[in-house]
Motif scaffolding. Sequence first.
Motif, short mmCIF file in Angstrom:
data_model
loop_
_atom_site.label_atom_id
_atom_site.label_comp_id
_atom_site.label_asym_id
_atom_site.label_seq_id
_atom_site.Cartn_x
_atom_site.Cartn_y
_atom_site.Cartn_z
N HIS A 91 0.83 -1.20 0.00
CA HIS A 91 0.00 0.00 0.00
C HIS A 91 0.87 1.25 0.00
O HIS A 91 0.43 2.34 0.39
CB HIS A 91 -0.97 0.00 1.18
CG HIS A 91 -2.18 -0.84 0.95
ND1 HIS A 91 -3.05 -0.65 -0.09
CD2 HIS A 91 -2.64 -1.92 1.64
CE1 HIS A 91 -4.00 -1.55 -0.04
NE2 HIS A 91 -3.77 -2.34 0.98
N CYS A 92 2.12 1.08 -0.44
CA CYS A 92 3.07 2.19 -0.56
C CYS A 92 3.64 2.22 -1.97
O CYS A 92 3.73 1.20 -2.64
CB CYS A 92 4.25 2.02 0.40
SG CYS A 92 3.84 2.11 2.14
N TYR A 93 4.04 3.41 -2.37
CA TYR A 93 4.84 3.59 -3.57
C TYR A 93 6.13 4.27 -3.17
O TYR A 93 6.13 5.13 -2.28
CB TYR A 93 4.13 4.51 -4.58
CG TYR A 93 2.89 3.93 -5.20
CD1 TYR A 93 2.97 2.93 -6.16
CD2 TYR A 93 1.64 4.41 -4.84
CE1 TYR A 93 1.83 2.40 -6.73
CE2 TYR A 93 0.49 3.89 -5.42
CZ TYR A 93 0.60 2.89 -6.36
OH TYR A 93 -0.53 2.38 -6.93
N ALA A 94 7.21 3.92 -3.85
CA ALA A 94 8.44 4.69 -3.76
C ALA A 94 8.43 5.60 -4.97
O ALA A 94 8.35 5.13 -6.10
CB ALA A 94 9.65 3.78 -3.77
N PHE A 95 8.45 6.90 -4.73
CA PHE A 95 8.52 7.87 -5.82
C PHE A 95 9.98 8.20 -6.02
O PHE A 95 10.63 8.81 -5.18
CB PHE A 95 7.70 9.12 -5.48
CG PHE A 95 7.76 10.19 -6.53
CD1 PHE A 95 7.36 9.93 -7.83
CD2 PHE A 95 8.19 11.46 -6.21
CE1 PHE A 95 7.41 10.91 -8.81
CE2 PHE A 95 8.24 12.46 -7.17
CZ PHE A 95 7.85 12.18 -8.48
N ARG A 96 10.55 7.76 -7.15
CA ARG A 96 11.96 7.94 -7.47
C ARG A 96 12.09 9.11 -8.42
O ARG A 96 11.44 9.15 -9.46
CB ARG A 96 12.51 6.65 -8.09
CG ARG A 96 14.00 6.60 -8.12
CD ARG A 96 14.51 5.18 -8.14
NE ARG A 96 14.19 4.49 -6.90
CZ ARG A 96 14.01 3.18 -6.81
NH1 ARG A 96 14.13 2.42 -7.87
NH2 ARG A 96 13.71 2.63 -5.65
N HIS A 97 12.94 10.08 -8.07
CA HIS A 97 13.02 11.35 -8.78
C HIS A 97 14.40 11.94 -8.57
O HIS A 97 15.23 11.36 -7.87
CB HIS A 97 11.96 12.30 -8.21
CG HIS A 97 12.09 12.39 -6.72
ND1 HIS A 97 12.92 13.30 -6.12
CD2 HIS A 97 11.56 11.64 -5.73
CE1 HIS A 97 12.88 13.11 -4.80
NE2 HIS A 97 12.07 12.11 -4.54
#
Length: 193
Positions: A91-97
């Motif tokens: 229920h999580c996302y890793a937002f890679r930026h």
Amino acid sequence: MGEIGTFIRGRRFTKADYADDGIPCIHYGEIYTRYGVSADAVVSYIDADISTKLRYAKTGDVVLTDVGETVEDVGKAVAWIGDEDVAIHDHCYAFRHSMNPKFVSYCMQTTSFVAEKAKYVARTKVNTLLIDGFSKIRIPIPPLDEQARIVAILDKFEALVNDISSGLPAEIQARRKQYEHYRDRLLSFKEAA
């Protein structure tokens, strides 16, 4: 957000997978209760035996939830600034930026972000926001040095508001100065002629 980064969805792990040590992890529920704007250490670990079944956030990723009881709760974020990869729940996302991770996390707390994400939240039994919705949300992208300057200012405010060891002494000092000012004014008299 979809134009400036990618979203990596976590993988499921359960309470049975927790261990006293092992793989550092972030469960989506902990983002609401145990973490602030950023974290460099975890509060939970899972059994190393399931390491190949997991997905991980890397240093600099922003870990965000895709569910919540309210629209405001959906998308709650924590910038992961720890030294090692951390397993994330499904229920999580890793937002890679390539932005300042704390800047992104702070942006995700703003009223404009909440208003924008509200357009894409599926309001069912549990409010949900999936990658397609997150990808459409707009956030400001100032130069990296400006992001760092903004983060430094917000970190100071955060500490004053939430850290009793710095916030309370600062408040006490301000009240002492206020007291001294009024004391001096009340106790200063014009000389009788």
